[in-house]
Design a protein around this motif. Structure first.
Motif, PDB file in Angstrom:
ATOM      1  N   ARG A   9      -3.272   1.323  -0.913  1.00  0.00           N
ATOM      2  CA  ARG A   9      -1.991   1.847  -0.516  1.00  0.00           C
ATOM      3  C   ARG A   9      -1.668   3.284  -0.493  1.00  0.00           C
ATOM      4  O   ARG A   9      -1.002   3.988   0.698  1.00  0.00           O
ATOM      5  N   SER A  10      -2.552   3.905  -1.064  1.00  0.00           N
ATOM      6  CA  SER A  10      -2.610   5.484  -0.853  1.00  0.00           C
ATOM      7  C   SER A  10      -3.194   5.832   0.503  1.00  0.00           C
ATOM      8  O   SER A  10      -3.017   6.799   1.183  1.00  0.00           O
ATOM      9  N   THR A  34      -3.072   3.668   3.395  1.00  0.00           N
ATOM     10  CA  THR A  34      -2.127   3.148   4.261  1.00  0.00           C
ATOM     11  C   THR A  34      -0.967   3.847   4.321  1.00  0.00           C
ATOM     12  O   THR A  34      -0.168   3.996   5.134  1.00  0.00           O
ATOM     13  N   GLU A  35      -0.467   4.371   3.072  1.00  0.00           N
ATOM     14  CA  GLU A  35       0.940   4.999   2.920  1.00  0.00           C
ATOM     15  C   GLU A  35       0.582   6.389   2.233  1.00  0.00           C
ATOM     16  O   GLU A  35       0.770   6.435   1.043  1.00  0.00           O
ATOM     17  N   PRO A  36       0.359   7.287   2.945  1.00  0.00           N
ATOM     18  CA  PRO A  36       0.070   8.671   2.326  1.00  0.00           C
ATOM     19  C   PRO A  36       1.218   9.080   1.492  1.00  0.00           C
ATOM     20  O   PRO A  36       2.219   9.072   1.921  1.00  0.00           O
ATOM     21  N   THR A  41       1.831   8.245  -1.616  1.00  0.00           N
ATOM     22  CA  THR A  41       1.973   7.190  -2.563  1.00  0.00           C
ATOM     23  C   THR A  41       0.943   7.022  -3.640  1.00  0.00           C
ATOM     24  O   THR A  41       1.027   6.288  -4.664  1.00  0.00           O
TER      25      THR A  41
END
Length: 236
Positions: free
Chosen positions: A65-66, A68-70, A72
């Motif tokens: 997640r970190s 693909t979604e900076p 988070t």
């Protein structure tokens, strides 16, 4: 057939009956022991699936997640806490699979086992252990620990927390050793219930078979003491 022949025949017949009965009792005890160890391994596997594997999956998802979604990603402190949790879980798993100190000190291994039980089951246990112990083979020490662990598990499962235990490890003469476990019960009904458990009978027989030792008990008022005795084989 003479009278002497009849007596000898009766003796042979009685011995055969005794041997068959002894074999059947040992067989039942070992079947119970095998089943008990299998249940213990199954519980370990359940704990691994329920904690370690889930935690590792959560870590992987957080990392993905970190990426693909900076923004988070967990904070550094949160990552440290997660890694510490995994570390402690793995350490406890290792201690359960291979008891610490068993290679060089049976008293220390027993002390560690008792502390782990007191932490999770709140059993009232006192211990008297020597600081120095004989040169015990690790495989023999493991059997002693397994017997003691199974005894504590037996009482814990029965949820009988009103009694107290006093565990002593004593060196005797001629390389004999003794693990004495004094169990003080709150009342006669509890004493009779626990002392007649078939699991306890199987445990005594299993100990005698695996160590070539003996187990017997003595009772005084509301206290019953189990004596596990075995001889330490010398290291080759």
């Amino acid at each position: 057939m003479t009278f002497q022949d009849i007596v000898l025949s009766l003796l042979y017949f009685s011995s055969a009956i005794w041997l068959v009965a002894s074999y059947l009792k040992t067989q039942k005890a070992l079947q119970w022991w095998s089943c008990s160890q299998s249940i213990k391994l199954a519980n370990e596997a359940k704990q691994i699936r329920g904690s370690l594997l889930q935690e590792s999956c959560c870590m992987r998802r957080s990392i993905e997640r970190s990426i693909t979604e900076p923004g988070t990603a967990k904070s550094s402190q949160e990552w440290i806490q997660t890694v510490e949790l995994l570390h402690h879980s793995l350490a406890h798993l290792g201690d359960r699979l291979a008891p610490p100190h068993v290679e060089y000190s049976l008293p220390l291994a027993i002390e560690f086992l008792i502390e782990s039980w007191q932490a999770k089951a709140q059993l009232n246990i006192k211990i008297q252990l020597p600081k120095v112990w004989r040169d015990e083979l690790p495989d023999r020490s493991i059997i002693i620990l397994q017997i003691l662990d199974e005894l504590l598990r037996m009482f814990s499962v029965k949820n009988l927390t009103k009694f107290s235990l006093e565990i002593s490890l004593i060196p005797l003469q001629y390389e004999l050793n003794e693990l004495a476990i004094a169990i003080s019960y709150p009342d006669v009904q509890t004493l009779l219930l626990c002392s007649n458990l078939k699991e306890l009978k199987y445990l005594k027989q299993t100990f005698s078979f695996l160590t070539s030792g003996q187990c017997f008990c003595r009772r005084k008022n509301l206290t019953e003491t189990l004596y596990f005795r075995w001889r330490s084989p010398k290291r080759s």
